[in-house]
Structure formats: C-alpha cells, structure tokens
Write a protein that holds these residues in place. Structure first.
Motif, PDB file in Angstrom:
ATOM      1  N   VAL A  39       0.835  -1.202   0.000  1.00 17.76           N
ATOM      2  CA  VAL A  39       0.000   0.000   0.000  1.00 17.76           C
ATOM      3  C   VAL A  39       0.866   1.248   0.000  1.00 17.76           C
ATOM      4  N   GLY A  40       1.946   1.210   0.796  1.00 15.46           N
ATOM      5  CA  GLY A  40       2.837   2.353   0.916  1.00 15.46           C
ATOM      6  C   GLY A  40       2.853   2.883   2.341  1.00 15.46           C
ATOM      7  N   THR A  41       3.664   3.862   2.582  1.00 13.83           N
ATOM      8  CA  THR A  41       3.794   4.410   3.934  1.00 13.83           C
ATOM      9  C   THR A  41       2.575   5.224   4.354  1.00 13.83           C
ATOM     10  N   ILE A 162       9.966  -8.853  21.739  1.00 12.39           N
ATOM     11  CA  ILE A 162      11.297  -8.247  21.896  1.00 12.39           C
ATOM     12  C   ILE A 162      11.804  -7.648  20.581  1.00 12.39           C
ATOM     13  N   PRO A 163      11.807  -8.376  19.446  1.00  9.50           N
ATOM     14  CA  PRO A 163      12.259  -7.748  18.192  1.00  9.50           C
ATOM     15  C   PRO A 163      11.391  -6.567  17.760  1.00  9.50           C
ATOM     16  N   VAL A 164      10.059  -6.700  17.901  1.00 10.14           N
ATOM     17  CA  VAL A 164       9.167  -5.616  17.480  1.00 10.14           C
ATOM     18  C   VAL A 164       9.395  -4.377  18.331  1.00 10.14           C
ATOM     19  N   ALA A 165       9.480  -4.541  19.646  1.00  9.33           N
ATOM     20  CA  ALA A 165       9.702  -3.396  20.532  1.00  9.33           C
ATOM     21  C   ALA A 165      11.077  -2.792  20.312  1.00  9.33           C
ATOM     22  N   THR A 166      12.080  -3.635  20.056  1.00  9.86           N
ATOM     23  CA  THR A 166      13.431  -3.129  19.791  1.00  9.86           C
ATOM     24  C   THR A 166      13.442  -2.239  18.555  1.00  9.86           C
ATOM     25  N   LEU A 167      12.796  -2.699  17.502  1.00 15.00           N
ATOM     26  CA  LEU A 167      12.754  -1.898  16.278  1.00 15.00           C
ATOM     27  C   LEU A 167      11.945  -0.624  16.495  1.00 15.00           C
ATOM     28  N   ALA A 168      10.886  -0.710  17.298  1.00 19.33           N
ATOM     29  CA  ALA A 168      10.033   0.459  17.536  1.00 19.33           C
ATOM     30  C   ALA A 168      10.804   1.590  18.207  1.00 19.33           C
ATOM     31  N   PHE A 169      11.714   1.276  19.123  1.00 18.40           N
ATOM     32  CA  PHE A 169      12.377   2.321  19.910  1.00 18.40           C
ATOM     33  C   PHE A 169      13.802   2.623  19.463  1.00 18.40           C
ATOM     34  N   PHE A 170      14.475   1.653  18.821  1.00 14.17           N
ATOM     35  CA  PHE A 170      15.869   1.888  18.436  1.00 14.17           C
ATOM     36  C   PHE A 170      16.072   1.927  16.921  1.00 14.17           C
ATOM     37  N   GLY A 171      15.060   1.482  16.163  1.00 14.16           N
ATOM     38  CA  GLY A 171      15.197   1.499  14.711  1.00 14.16           C
ATOM     39  C   GLY A 171      15.279   2.900  14.129  1.00 14.16           C
ATOM     40  N   TRP A 172      14.828   3.887  14.913  1.00 16.10           N
ATOM     41  CA  TRP A 172      14.819   5.261  14.412  1.00 16.10           C
ATOM     42  C   TRP A 172      16.212   5.840  14.239  1.00 16.10           C
ATOM     43  N   PHE A 173      17.225   5.245  14.802  1.00  8.63           N
ATOM     44  CA  PHE A 173      18.601   5.715  14.593  1.00  8.63           C
ATOM     45  C   PHE A 173      19.054   5.482  13.159  1.00  8.63           C
ATOM     46  N   TRP A 174      18.396   4.571  12.460  1.00  7.64           N
ATOM     47  CA  TRP A 174      18.737   4.268  11.070  1.00  7.64           C
ATOM     48  C   TRP A 174      17.642   4.741  10.104  1.00  7.64           C
ATOM     49  N   GLY A 235      -3.457   1.016  23.993  1.00  5.93           N
ATOM     50  CA  GLY A 235      -2.669   2.170  23.572  1.00  5.93           C
ATOM     51  C   GLY A 235      -1.189   1.843  23.452  1.00  5.93           C
ATOM     52  N   ILE A 236      -0.661   1.087  24.419  1.00  6.89           N
ATOM     53  CA  ILE A 236       0.751   0.694  24.361  1.00  6.89           C
ATOM     54  C   ILE A 236       1.014  -0.167  23.132  1.00  6.89           C
ATOM     55  N   ALA A 237       0.135  -1.146  22.895  1.00  8.38           N
ATOM     56  CA  ALA A 237       0.287  -1.988  21.713  1.00  8.38           C
ATOM     57  C   ALA A 237       0.232  -1.142  20.442  1.00  8.38           C
ATOM     58  N   ALA A 238      -0.681  -0.183  20.401  1.00 14.39           N
ATOM     59  CA  ALA A 238      -0.812   0.677  19.216  1.00 14.39           C
ATOM     60  C   ALA A 238       0.468   1.470  18.965  1.00 14.39           C
ATOM     61  N   VAL A 239       1.036   2.036  20.021  1.00 12.78           N
ATOM     62  CA  VAL A 239       2.267   2.830  19.872  1.00 12.78           C
ATOM     63  C   VAL A 239       3.399   1.967  19.322  1.00 12.78           C
ATOM     64  N   ILE A 240       3.558   0.765  19.878  1.00 11.58           N
ATOM     65  CA  ILE A 240       4.643  -0.103  19.425  1.00 11.58           C
ATOM     66  C   ILE A 240       4.392  -0.579  17.996  1.00 11.58           C
ATOM     67  N   TYR A 241       3.148  -0.891  17.662  1.00 10.72           N
ATOM     68  CA  TYR A 241       2.828  -1.267  16.289  1.00 10.72           C
ATOM     69  C   TYR A 241       3.193  -0.149  15.312  1.00 10.72           C
ATOM     70  N   ILE A 242       2.747   1.057  15.612  1.00 11.19           N
ATOM     71  CA  ILE A 242       2.955   2.192  14.707  1.00 11.19           C
ATOM     72  C   ILE A 242       4.440   2.511  14.574  1.00 11.19           C
ATOM     73  N   LEU A 243       5.141   2.578  15.709  1.00  9.85           N
ATOM     74  CA  LEU A 243       6.557   2.934  15.669  1.00  9.85           C
ATOM     75  C   LEU A 243       7.386   1.883  14.935  1.00  9.85           C
ATOM     76  N   SER A 244       7.095   0.606  15.164  1.00  8.79           N
ATOM     77  CA  SER A 244       7.912  -0.449  14.553  1.00  8.79           C
ATOM     78  C   SER A 244       7.710  -0.512  13.044  1.00  8.79           C
ATOM     79  N   THR A 245       6.456  -0.445  12.584  1.00 10.50           N
ATOM     80  CA  THR A 245       6.219  -0.521  11.141  1.00 10.50           C
ATOM     81  C   THR A 245       6.693   0.740  10.422  1.00 10.50           C
ATOM     82  N   ALA A 247       9.154   2.722  11.410  1.00 12.31           N
ATOM     83  CA  ALA A 247      10.621   2.679  11.390  1.00 12.31           C
ATOM     84  C   ALA A 247      11.115   1.745  10.301  1.00 12.31           C
ATOM     85  N   MET A 248      10.493   0.588  10.178  1.00 18.10           N
ATOM     86  CA  MET A 248      10.923  -0.372   9.162  1.00 18.10           C
ATOM     87  C   MET A 248      10.752   0.189   7.758  1.00 18.10           C
ATOM     88  N   GLN A 249       9.668   0.955   7.544  1.00 16.70           N
ATOM     89  CA  GLN A 249       9.431   1.523   6.218  1.00 16.70           C
ATOM     90  C   GLN A 249      10.444   2.603   5.858  1.00 16.70           C
TER      91      GLN A 249
END
Length: 453
Positions: A39-41, A162-174, A235-245, A247-249
């Motif tokens: 679909v896209g970002t 663990i991988p999803v939360a890691t990407l949600a909070f630390f993936g933004w460095f890349w 709400g916590i699940a929503a934040v981690i879902y949004i941040l992780s996907t 960041a990956m995009q």
C-alpha cells in the motif's frame, strides 16, 4: 484473612495493563509490514485510525464485561439485547474467525521458516503442506491439556515482542525520511481508498482485545481499573505497532519489504547482520508456533462452551482424561486444512491477506452483535445518565469503526462472510427447537400438527 491481605492478592492496574499489552502483541504484527508495503507508507494513517477505533472497542468490551459476569463473553453480551439466536451467531462467527486466523498465523510461521527450509517456498503446494502440517502438529500437542502449552505460549510470545519493541524504539537511529517519503502511496490510489485498503490489515493486529477483560474478579477495583488497563494496554500496543512498522518503512526499501516473507528478519539483517536477522526469524517461528498452541486450544474451548449451552453439537463438548476437547480440535483442524487448500496462492502474502480480510469480517460480526447490546445492558443495571451517555458515545465510535472495518475488508471477504452468516442461521434453525419458544400473545395456543387446518 483480613480484607487488606485479600486485596493484596489481586492484580493492580499496572500489572493488568502489561498483561493486556502482551496478550495483544502476539504473532499478528510480524507479517504486516510486508503487506502494508504494498500500500505504501500512507498506511501509517490507517494505523492511527485503527488505534482510535481499537481503544473505543476495548473500552466498550470492558464495560460489557463489568455488567455481564456470566460465561459466554461476547455471545452472552449479544444475548442480553438480541436473544438466543444472537448468542449462537456470535459464537459461530467468532469460532470461524479464530479458525481462519490460526491459518494466517501458520502461514506467518512458514514464511519466516522458509529461508531455513527453502523447499517450503519452492511451490505453493509446498507452502500449503507446511501450513497444514504445522496446524496438525499444534493441535495434537494440545491433546494432553492446556497447562503445559499455556506456559509455552506465555514464554514464546516474547520472541515476537522483543524484536518488534526493539525496532520500535531503536530502529529510528537508522531511519531515512527520504526512503519513507518515496514510498508514500506506491499504488497511486485516491487518499481515502489508500487508507481503506490497509484498515483490515491493521485491525487484524488488534483482534483478540475482547479477551482482555475476562478475569475482572482477580483485579483490584475492577470497575475503575479494568477499563483503564484495557485502554492503556491497547494504547501501548498501538504505539509499538505504529513505531515499529513506520521505522521499518524508513529502513528497508519498499520493493524489498513488499516481497519479503520475513520482514522483521530482513530488517535486522540490514541493520546488524544476517546472523541476527536469522535469529529474529527463528524467534518469530517459535513465537508463532507457541501462539498457535494457545489458540488451537482456545478455539476448541470456544466450541465446547457453545456446545455446553446447547448451541453446537454435543461432540464439541467431549473431553479426554486431560480435560482437552480432542474431538473439537480434530474437527476444527480438518476445517483449517480445507481453508488452507481453498486459499492456496502463488504468493504467500496474497494468501495471508485473503485470510486476514475474511478473519476480520467474521470477527467484527460478534463485535457488532455484542456492542449493540450495551445500551440494553446499562438500562437493566440502572446506570447513571452521565455514565450511559459517555459509554454510548464511545460505543458509537467503536461501531462506526467496526462497520468501516467490514467495508475495508473488501467485496470478496464480505461476499463469503455473508454466505457464512446465512449458513449460520440455517444451522441455528435446525437447533432452535432445543431452546424455549418466545412469548406469544395470550390467545395464541400452540396446537399439535394433527389439529392444523
């Protein structure tokens, strides 16, 4: 025991919030980045809409659960306003949605396993064989009861979190904003259509929120804490879902992400090393398998509960010496085998999306049946006017979002879902004589067939 010590044995709002968030963040998220990449970002906006709708749904279910404590869950809520037939339809459609969802989870596991066993992705029939084998493996593993498999599921779910939360909070460095922006609307669809095309996918990640309020008796001050925990956990699940996907995009090029069968493994391979990416993929396989162990037992329990109420055939009530409804598990796994064969596709992502859309439709039906009962439930309990108005506003948000989710699931899902629902009414009609007849006019006296003109 004193009242204070008794209270201390109950769960507080923080503990319940964590449990709600962990229960929701299962295997539903780990295949979505690949599907959303098609679909896209712009799918980020779908996440925001779904987060709002899901919190409204979660709060509404918490209110239903507080007022209706008898067994049955959504089916019991629906019966409060719509009668016995809605108890059956809510149980029936929820049962089917879980059966379909479990096939989608198995597809996710096979997708993450395929880099290690290339045979699984060599042909669609190979993938299908792998999916069916995993479904039967997890069903048979439950024949000895839920205690061990429940513990396994509680541990393996962290292989996803663990991988999803890691990407949600630390993936933004890349994160590369230009890469993110370049994939905004890859299909060049109109704005509304682009958002709608991924609503069903994002709603998929939140399915199961209705089970979050099941054990209010074990919570301190449930009237206050259960709604807070359900809202906060969602709400916590929503934040981690949004941040992780998101960041990956901004990390993985869109065309690579869209064609991946293991998107989180791909992301970790690009960020760190192929070895770590492989480890993440293996953790995802373990997590999906653990999730299937729990859900295969849960779906058999759903059918057993319906059979205990006389809604399903007695065969679903049968249990073995370990209190496991083995016959019910065999029946549903046979049905899942047929679903796997019917939805076989050259693209694993395409098969996953087809199942997700149908699972969303069949899951939203009991949502609507149960939430439309909250008005009658509150009136029966004589709630204050201010509480009634507040809850009904939130319920209306939840219902509008539910209808939008059905619309967004697509014409094929709605078509097949409608056939499934009509078949459900036929099945109920064949069993309706087992339940008390509705009240008739005083002058209406039932006569034997021999007296009929």
């Amino acid at each position: 025991m004193s009242s204070s010590s008794a209270k201390s044995t109950k769960m507080g709002v923080v503990g319940l919030t964590i449990i709600v968030a962990v229960n929701m963040m299962g295997s539903g998220i780990i295949m979505l980045p690949a599907s959303l990449a098609k679909v896209g970002t712009i799918s980020l906006l779908s996440w925001l809409v779904t987060a709002l709708g899901s919190m409204a749904l979660a709060y509404s279910f918490a209110q239903c659960g507080f007022f209706v404590s008898r067994s049955g869950g959504m089916s019991a809520y629906a019966e409060e306003a719509h009668g016995k037939s809605s108890f059956f339809m809510a149980s029936y459609t929820y049962y089917l949605s879980l059966a379909i969802a479990n096939v989608a989870i198995a597809i996710t596991a096979i997708g993450y396993l395929s880099p290690f066993v290339p045979w699984l992705s060599a042909a669609p029939v190979n993938t299908c064989i792998g999916v069916i084998a995993l479904l039967w493996l997890t069903a048979i593993a439950n024949f000895r009861g839920a205690r061990i498999t429940g513990r396994i599921s509680g541990v393996t779910v962290w292989g996803v979190i663990i991988p999803v939360a890691t990407l949600a909070f630390f993936g933004w460095f890349w994160f590369d904003p230009h890469l993110f922006a370049s994939a905004w609307n890859v299909q060049h669809k109109p704005f509304g259509e682009a958002i709608s095309s991924s609503i069903a996918l994002t709603l998929w990640a939140f399915l199961g929120m209705e089970s979050a309020c099941a054990n209010s008796d074990a919570v301190e001050n449930p009237k206050k804490n259960v709604p807070i925990a359900v809202m906060a956990g969602t709400g916590i699940a929503a934040v981690i879902y949004i941040l992780s996907t998101a960041a990956m995009q901004g990390i993985v090029p869109n065309h690579e992400l869209a064609n991946s069968s293991a998107p989180f493994g791909l992301a970790f391979s690009m960020l760190f090393s192929p070895a770590l990416g492989s480890l993440v993929s293996l953790l995802a396989v373990v997590a999906c398998t653990g999730s299937l162990l729990g859900w295969q037992f849960t779906i058999a329990q759903v059918s057993k509960a319906a059979a205990d109420h006389g809604m399903f055939a007695k065969v679903f009530s049968a249990v073995n010496s370990k209190d496991a409804p083995v016959k019910g598990m065999v029946i549903v796994t046979v049905a899942q085998t047929l679903i796997s064969l019917m939805t076989i596709s050259p693209s694993l992502n395409q098969q996953f999306n087809t199942l997700v859309n149908l699972a969303v439709f069949t899951n939203v039906v009991p949502y609507i049946l149960s939430l439309t009962a909250l008005s009658a439930i509150m009136k029966k309990h004589g709630v204050a006017q201010a509480t009634y108005v507040r809850n009904m506003i939130i319920v209306m948000v939840a219902l509008i979002y539910s209808l939008y989710g059905i619309y967004a699931s697509g014409t094929d899902a709605v078509f097949w879902g409608a056939i499934v629902m009509l078949a459900g009414y036929i099945l109920y009609g064949l069993r309706a004589d087992r339940f008390p007849s509705p009240v008739t006019d005083a002058g209406d006296r039932r006569r034997p067939l021999s007296d009929m003109p």
